[in-house]
Design a protein around this motif. Sequence first.
Motif, PDB file in Angstrom:
ATOM      1  N   GLN A  40       0.841  -1.203   0.000  1.00  0.00           N
ATOM      2  CA  GLN A  40       0.000   0.000   0.000  1.00  0.00           C
ATOM      3  C   GLN A  40       0.875   1.251   0.000  1.00  0.00           C
ATOM      4  OE1 GLN A  40      -3.770   0.031   1.840  1.00  0.00           O
ATOM      5  NE2 GLN A  40      -3.460   1.990   2.848  1.00  0.00           N
ATOM      6  N   GLN A  41       1.971   1.226   0.751  1.00  0.00           N
ATOM      7  CA  GLN A  41       2.938   2.320   0.693  1.00  0.00           C
ATOM      8  C   GLN A  41       4.328   1.788   1.001  1.00  0.00           C
ATOM      9  OE1 GLN A  41       2.357   5.724   3.268  1.00  0.00           O
ATOM     10  NE2 GLN A  41       3.801   6.961   2.123  1.00  0.00           N
ATOM     11  N   LEU A  42       5.281   2.276   0.256  1.00  0.00           N
ATOM     12  CA  LEU A  42       6.688   1.945   0.446  1.00  0.00           C
ATOM     13  C   LEU A  42       7.462   3.250   0.561  1.00  0.00           C
ATOM     14  CD1 LEU A  42       9.224   0.092   0.344  1.00  0.00           C
ATOM     15  CD2 LEU A  42       9.050   0.178  -2.159  1.00  0.00           C
ATOM     16  N   VAL A  43       8.205   3.405   1.650  1.00  0.00           N
ATOM     17  CA  VAL A  43       9.030   4.594   1.870  1.00  0.00           C
ATOM     18  C   VAL A  43      10.479   4.153   1.954  1.00  0.00           C
ATOM     19  CG1 VAL A  43       9.530   6.543   3.394  1.00  0.00           C
ATOM     20  CG2 VAL A  43       7.180   5.710   3.168  1.00  0.00           C
ATOM     21  N   VAL A  44      11.352   4.778   1.181  1.00  0.00           N
ATOM     22  CA  VAL A  44      12.775   4.422   1.159  1.00  0.00           C
ATOM     23  C   VAL A  44      13.597   5.679   1.391  1.00  0.00           C
ATOM     24  CG1 VAL A  44      14.647   3.375  -0.159  1.00  0.00           C
ATOM     25  CG2 VAL A  44      12.302   2.546  -0.462  1.00  0.00           C
ATOM     26  N   ILE A  45      14.541   5.598   2.323  1.00  0.00           N
ATOM     27  CA  ILE A  45      15.370   6.759   2.640  1.00  0.00           C
ATOM     28  C   ILE A  45      16.841   6.375   2.602  1.00  0.00           C
ATOM     29  CG2 ILE A  45      13.612   7.902   4.030  1.00  0.00           C
ATOM     30  CD1 ILE A  45      14.900   6.824   6.522  1.00  0.00           C
ATOM     31  N   SER A 197       8.830   7.717  -1.973  1.00  0.00           N
ATOM     32  CA  SER A 197       7.746   6.868  -1.521  1.00  0.00           C
ATOM     33  C   SER A 197       6.807   6.614  -2.687  1.00  0.00           C
ATOM     34  CB  SER A 197       6.977   7.544  -0.370  1.00  0.00           C
ATOM     35  OG  SER A 197       5.895   6.730   0.064  1.00  0.00           O
ATOM     36  N   VAL A 198       6.239   5.419  -2.732  1.00  0.00           N
ATOM     37  CA  VAL A 198       5.223   5.079  -3.724  1.00  0.00           C
ATOM     38  C   VAL A 198       3.997   4.532  -2.992  1.00  0.00           C
ATOM     39  CG1 VAL A 198       6.916   4.597  -5.522  1.00  0.00           C
ATOM     40  CG2 VAL A 198       6.122   2.728  -4.082  1.00  0.00           C
ATOM     41  N   LEU A 199       2.821   4.823  -3.542  1.00  0.00           N
ATOM     42  CA  LEU A 199       1.566   4.344  -2.979  1.00  0.00           C
ATOM     43  C   LEU A 199       0.731   3.725  -4.086  1.00  0.00           C
ATOM     44  CD1 LEU A 199       2.178   7.438  -1.605  1.00  0.00           C
ATOM     45  CD2 LEU A 199       0.368   6.598  -0.110  1.00  0.00           C
ATOM     46  N   ASP A 200       0.024   2.643  -3.759  1.00  0.00           N
ATOM     47  CA  ASP A 200      -0.860   2.035  -4.739  1.00  0.00           C
ATOM     48  C   ASP A 200      -2.190   2.779  -4.755  1.00  0.00           C
ATOM     49  OD1 ASP A 200      -2.229   1.214  -2.476  1.00  0.00           O
ATOM     50  OD2 ASP A 200      -2.395  -0.883  -3.103  1.00  0.00           O
ATOM     51  N   GLN A 201      -3.172   2.244  -5.445  1.00  0.00           N
ATOM     52  CA  GLN A 201      -4.441   2.949  -5.590  1.00  0.00           C
ATOM     53  C   GLN A 201      -5.124   3.202  -4.254  1.00  0.00           C
ATOM     54  OE1 GLN A 201      -7.549   1.016  -7.983  1.00  0.00           O
ATOM     55  NE2 GLN A 201      -8.149   3.024  -8.719  1.00  0.00           N
ATOM     56  N   LYS A 202      -5.216   2.177  -3.419  1.00  0.00           N
ATOM     57  CA  LYS A 202      -5.879   2.343  -2.132  1.00  0.00           C
ATOM     58  C   LYS A 202      -5.110   3.312  -1.240  1.00  0.00           C
ATOM     59  CE  LYS A 202      -8.670  -0.581   0.866  1.00  0.00           C
ATOM     60  NZ  LYS A 202      -9.046  -1.992   1.175  1.00  0.00           N
ATOM     61  N   SER A 231       0.411   6.942  -6.801  1.00  0.00           N
ATOM     62  CA  SER A 231       1.107   8.199  -6.529  1.00  0.00           C
ATOM     63  C   SER A 231       2.522   7.904  -6.066  1.00  0.00           C
ATOM     64  CB  SER A 231       0.361   9.033  -5.485  1.00  0.00           C
ATOM     65  OG  SER A 231       0.261   8.336  -4.262  1.00  0.00           O
ATOM     66  N   PHE A 232       3.369   8.919  -6.180  1.00  0.00           N
ATOM     67  CA  PHE A 232       4.744   8.802  -5.700  1.00  0.00           C
ATOM     68  C   PHE A 232       5.274  10.187  -5.392  1.00  0.00           C
ATOM     69  CE2 PHE A 232       4.362   8.144 -10.298  1.00  0.00           C
ATOM     70  CZ  PHE A 232       5.044   9.235 -10.825  1.00  0.00           C
TER      71      PHE A 232
END
Length: 318
Positions: A40-45, A197-202, A231-232
């Motif tokens: 649903q969301q991936l955050v990379v730093i 960060s990337v997010l899927d539709q939900k 979104s990203f």
Amino acid sequence: MKSFFPVRSLAAILVAGTAISASGAQLSADARSAIPHDVQQLVVIDYRIMQNSSAAMELRGQVMPPELKQLEDALQKSGLNDNRDLEQLAFVLYRTGKSGDDLQTVGIAQGQFPVQDVLANFRKRKLKATIVRTSKIYPLGSTGMSVVFLDESTMVFGGLQSVKQAIDVRDGIDPSVLTNNQVMDSMRSVDSEPLWSVLDQKGTQTMMKQVLGDAGTVADFDSVKKRLIASFYTMNFQHGVRFDMSVVTGDSFAAASVSSLLNAAVLYKKMSGTDTDKAALEDTVIRSDAGKLQVHFAASDAQFNALLKSPMFQSMVR
């Protein structure tokens, strides 16, 4: 349901990141192979040189996720030096179960780890490992978190069940994000940046609902919500602070509609905010282009540090 980092208004997503680097925070093949399919969301730093920016350090101190603080404390007790050994950190919010409403989190760290020294420390402390096929999962002290080393440069951490699921994904028992075309396409758009960060539709629908606030309750948002595909966003602290976000929609009309709603939310914040809030929102550009909603924000370190102390920011990170 919440996005991985709390997002309650436009400015909240402007401060969702916690790190800085001069290069991109790319995930290795081993790291990607352990990420579950239903992200649903991936955050990379990029964790390596965040001390080079006063704005990044101020931000990190205020919005650091509890999981990251627990990880740092546990790793230091295990013999790892987070400032020296860690290079990238990824936090994954993913769905499980048939309904898709059960959300779990897992973290992945990359770096050059003294694995044998750490394992020797675990054995010295008589920590009992949980065995999953060829992998050994160790508890991280009293944090309630567990850790497994996939190799000398990749480790997975989080709740025991989440770590087990990541191993199942890595071993091919469960599907990985590598077969999620939408998320992989989004990753290719941003993974050259220091924080992304990337997010899927939900995830995108949830984020935009939170960002819009009262503006999201109007009928126009309900009519375009299903057209929000993904979104990203990225953040970069190398020269001041720069934030860029793209929301992929089904068509130009949907992008223009959400752009109008977001501009309305910003106008409301301008009317009710402090001078610092108003200045930050004045530096925010929102527009739609070819089926995408695009948001851009830029500020100097001094301007951003002032924003961190503003009532608007403080209300969003409580």
